[in-house]
Design a protein around this motif. Structure first.
Motif, PDB file in Angstrom:
ATOM      1  N   GLY A  69       0.810  -1.210   0.000  1.00 45.63           N
ATOM      2  CA  GLY A  69       0.000   0.000   0.000  1.00 45.63           C
ATOM      3  C   GLY A  69       0.843   1.260   0.000  1.00 45.63           C
ATOM      4  N   ALA A  70       2.076   1.142   0.546  1.00 46.26           N
ATOM      5  CA  ALA A  70       2.981   2.294   0.574  1.00 46.26           C
ATOM      6  C   ALA A  70       3.822   2.369  -0.692  1.00 46.26           C
ATOM      7  N   GLY A  71       3.585   1.450  -1.642  1.00 42.00           N
ATOM      8  CA  GLY A  71       4.340   1.460  -2.886  1.00 42.00           C
ATOM      9  C   GLY A  71       5.733   0.885  -2.766  1.00 42.00           C
ATOM     10  N   LEU A  72       5.944   0.005  -1.782  1.00 40.91           N
ATOM     11  CA  LEU A  72       7.256  -0.576  -1.541  1.00 40.91           C
ATOM     12  C   LEU A  72       7.243  -2.076  -1.801  1.00 40.91           C
ATOM     13  N   ALA A  73       8.404  -2.610  -2.115  1.00 41.55           N
ATOM     14  CA  ALA A  73       8.574  -4.051  -2.290  1.00 41.55           C
ATOM     15  C   ALA A  73       9.473  -4.567  -1.177  1.00 41.55           C
ATOM     16  N   MET A  74       9.170  -5.760  -0.667  1.00 42.39           N
ATOM     17  CA  MET A  74       9.910  -6.308   0.461  1.00 42.39           C
ATOM     18  C   MET A  74      11.403  -6.395   0.176  1.00 42.39           C
ATOM     19  N   GLY A  75      11.772  -6.848  -1.009  1.00 43.08           N
ATOM     20  CA  GLY A  75      13.183  -7.011  -1.330  1.00 43.08           C
ATOM     21  C   GLY A  75      13.943  -5.690  -1.263  1.00 43.08           C
ATOM     22  N   GLN A  76      13.394  -4.660  -1.851  1.00 41.52           N
ATOM     23  CA  GLN A  76      14.049  -3.357  -1.845  1.00 41.52           C
ATOM     24  C   GLN A  76      14.125  -2.770  -0.441  1.00 41.52           C
ATOM     25  N   VAL A  77      13.080  -2.976   0.348  1.00 44.54           N
ATOM     26  CA  VAL A  77      13.077  -2.492   1.722  1.00 44.54           C
ATOM     27  C   VAL A  77      14.150  -3.200   2.537  1.00 44.54           C
ATOM     28  N   MET A  78      14.290  -4.522   2.351  1.00 45.99           N
ATOM     29  CA  MET A  78      15.278  -5.267   3.124  1.00 45.99           C
ATOM     30  C   MET A  78      16.700  -4.882   2.742  1.00 45.99           C
ATOM     31  N   ILE A  79      16.926  -4.544   1.501  1.00 42.97           N
ATOM     32  CA  ILE A  79      18.269  -4.124   1.091  1.00 42.97           C
ATOM     33  C   ILE A  79      18.631  -2.789   1.745  1.00 42.97           C
ATOM     34  N   SER A  80      17.703  -1.835   1.722  1.00 35.51           N
ATOM     35  CA  SER A  80      17.985  -0.547   2.369  1.00 35.51           C
ATOM     36  C   SER A  80      18.085  -0.715   3.881  1.00 35.51           C
ATOM     37  N   THR A  81      17.283  -1.614   4.446  1.00 32.37           N
ATOM     38  CA  THR A  81      17.368  -1.893   5.875  1.00 32.37           C
ATOM     39  C   THR A  81      18.734  -2.460   6.232  1.00 32.37           C
ATOM     40  N   SER A  82      19.253  -3.350   5.393  1.00 33.84           N
ATOM     41  CA  SER A  82      20.561  -3.938   5.670  1.00 33.84           C
ATOM     42  C   SER A  82      21.652  -2.880   5.680  1.00 33.84           C
ATOM     43  N   ALA A  83      21.509  -1.839   4.856  1.00 33.42           N
ATOM     44  CA  ALA A  83      22.502  -0.760   4.840  1.00 33.42           C
ATOM     45  C   ALA A  83      22.553  -0.065   6.195  1.00 33.42           C
ATOM     46  N   THR A 204      15.071   2.650   8.851  1.00 30.03           N
ATOM     47  CA  THR A 204      15.698   1.328   8.770  1.00 30.03           C
ATOM     48  C   THR A 204      14.759   0.241   9.263  1.00 30.03           C
ATOM     49  N   LEU A 205      14.155   0.455  10.422  1.00 27.30           N
ATOM     50  CA  LEU A 205      13.251  -0.542  11.007  1.00 27.30           C
ATOM     51  C   LEU A 205      11.791  -0.239  10.725  1.00 27.30           C
ATOM     52  N   VAL A 206      11.468   1.032  10.511  1.00 29.22           N
ATOM     53  CA  VAL A 206      10.092   1.439  10.221  1.00 29.22           C
ATOM     54  C   VAL A 206      10.120   2.305   8.965  1.00 29.22           C
ATOM     55  N   PRO A 207       9.681   1.772   7.820  1.00 30.24           N
ATOM     56  CA  PRO A 207       9.699   2.566   6.581  1.00 30.24           C
ATOM     57  C   PRO A 207       8.942   3.876   6.751  1.00 30.24           C
ATOM     58  N   LEU A 208       9.570   4.968   6.329  1.00 32.70           N
ATOM     59  CA  LEU A 208       8.950   6.281   6.510  1.00 32.70           C
ATOM     60  C   LEU A 208       7.637   6.401   5.752  1.00 32.70           C
ATOM     61  N   GLU A 209       7.515   5.656   4.661  1.00 34.61           N
ATOM     62  CA  GLU A 209       6.290   5.716   3.856  1.00 34.61           C
ATOM     63  C   GLU A 209       5.079   5.178   4.607  1.00 34.61           C
ATOM     64  N   THR A 210       5.301   4.392   5.679  1.00 37.35           N
ATOM     65  CA  THR A 210       4.194   3.835   6.456  1.00 37.35           C
ATOM     66  C   THR A 210       3.810   4.739   7.623  1.00 37.35           C
ATOM     67  N   LEU A 211       4.544   5.829   7.830  1.00 34.93           N
ATOM     68  CA  LEU A 211       4.268   6.760   8.920  1.00 34.93           C
ATOM     69  C   LEU A 211       3.374   7.893   8.432  1.00 34.93           C
ATOM     70  N   PRO A 212       2.766   8.657   9.342  1.00 33.97           N
ATOM     71  CA  PRO A 212       2.017   9.852   8.923  1.00 33.97           C
ATOM     72  C   PRO A 212       2.916  10.768   8.103  1.00 33.97           C
ATOM     73  N   PRO A 213       2.401  11.352   7.023  1.00 34.98           N
ATOM     74  CA  PRO A 213       3.241  12.145   6.113  1.00 34.98           C
ATOM     75  C   PRO A 213       4.074  13.221   6.797  1.00 34.98           C
ATOM     76  N   ALA A 214       3.478  13.954   7.723  1.00 36.72           N
ATOM     77  CA  ALA A 214       4.222  15.038   8.387  1.00 36.72           C
ATOM     78  C   ALA A 214       5.387  14.487   9.201  1.00 36.72           C
ATOM     79  N   PHE A 215       5.159  13.377   9.890  1.00 35.62           N
ATOM     80  CA  PHE A 215       6.208  12.765  10.704  1.00 35.62           C
ATOM     81  C   PHE A 215       7.327  12.230   9.812  1.00 35.62           C
ATOM     82  N   GLY A 216       6.929  11.558   8.741  1.00 43.57           N
ATOM     83  CA  GLY A 216       7.921  11.016   7.816  1.00 43.57           C
ATOM     84  C   GLY A 216       8.741  12.105   7.151  1.00 43.57           C
TER      85      GLY A 216
END
Length: 273
Positions: A69-83, A204-216
């Motif tokens: 729903g946030a327009g993200l894919a698990m693989g891409q999120v995990m790669i950025s998380t690993s960084a 890293t642990l909580v994708p910003l796209e899943t947070l309220p827009p102002a907070f993100g």
């Protein structure tokens, strides 16, 4: 005291010949640090194994979010998380302990009485951990990309830029964090607080796209967030436009300069009393 004419404060023999340049000092100290690093089994486990285990564990956390729903894919999120994880767990946390321990043992003070510059003294201990973090990220991202069928990054230069600048920033933050640590034991508590703050405020642990827009939007200007965004943009090709990349680089450089300036003012070279 010249590094080339007597044993190094780290207990290893100095290389033959005259070492008078900053690059020569850095190379000599880096070799000594690498030798010490590989001799310690606990270092190898803490820096090479634990971050990889944490990255694997974060897959459970990511499944709790509506990534699609946030327009993200698990693989891409995990790669950025690993960084983010490898920079914080393999570089930031152990480097604080190393700085404080060397300070308590008067190693930093003895080095400073010679020809070695302050930047070289602080940069050399980061070399083994930075190399470990870079290798780990390459292995983890390659494995995730293979399993998820992502292939090669669409903009590899953004990935490299994010990791390299992130390594410099993380080293500066580690040096600054030691100002709050009185002993090697207290350094563990400081590193724990620091890596939690870095991981929780960077996406890293909580994708910003899943947070309220102002907070993100606010968190995008926190220290480690640009690294995550550059890596994700580089792998996916989305948001890889020059303006987005330049903004991320500008934020990274600003935080690096700020932390470097603060570290130069606050870093302690002798044991605290």
């Amino acid at each position: 005291m010249s590094i080339s004419s007597s044993p190094t404060p780290l207990g290893l023999p100095a290389p033959c010949g005259s070492v008078t340049t900053a690059s020569g000092h850095f190379a000599a100290l880096s070799r000594a640090e690498l030798a010490l690093f590989w001799r310690s089994k606990s270092n190898l486990f803490n820096v090479l194994v634990i971050p990889a285990m944490i990255v694997m564990g974060t897959t459970t956390i990511m499944k709790q979010f509506d990534l699609t729903g946030a327009g993200l894919a698990m693989g891409q999120v995990m790669i950025s998380t690993s960084a983010g994880v490898v920079l914080v767990m393999a570089l930031y946390a152990p480097l604080i302990g190393t700085y404080v321990l060397r300070r308590e043992e008067h190693v930093l003070k003895r080095l400073r009485t010679g020809e070695v510059g302050d930047v070289v003294i602080l940069a050399a201990p980061a070399v083994p951990m930075a190399l470990a973090a870079l290798v780990q990220f390459a292995l983890i991202s390659g494995a995730v990309a293979a399993v998820a069928g992502l292939g090669l990054p669409a903009a590899p230069h953004l990935v490299v830029l994010g990791i390299v600048l992130g390594t410099v920033l993380t080293t500066a933050v580690a040096a600054l964090s030691t100002a709050a640590a009185r002993t090697a034991e207290s350094a563990q508590g400081i590193s724990t607080i620091g890596f939690l703050l870095l991981l929780l405020t960077s996406g890293t642990l909580v994708p910003l796209e899943t947070l309220p827009p102002a907070f993100g939007a606010v968190l995008r200007y926190f220290p480690l967030t640009p690294v995550i965004e550059l890596v994700r943009a580089g792998w996916s090709g989305r948001d890889a436009d020059p303006s987005h990349a330049l903004t991320c680089v500008a934020v990274l450089l600003a935080w690096t300069l700020l932390c470097t300036w603060a570290a130069r003012r606050r870093f302690r070279w002798e044991p605290r009393t």
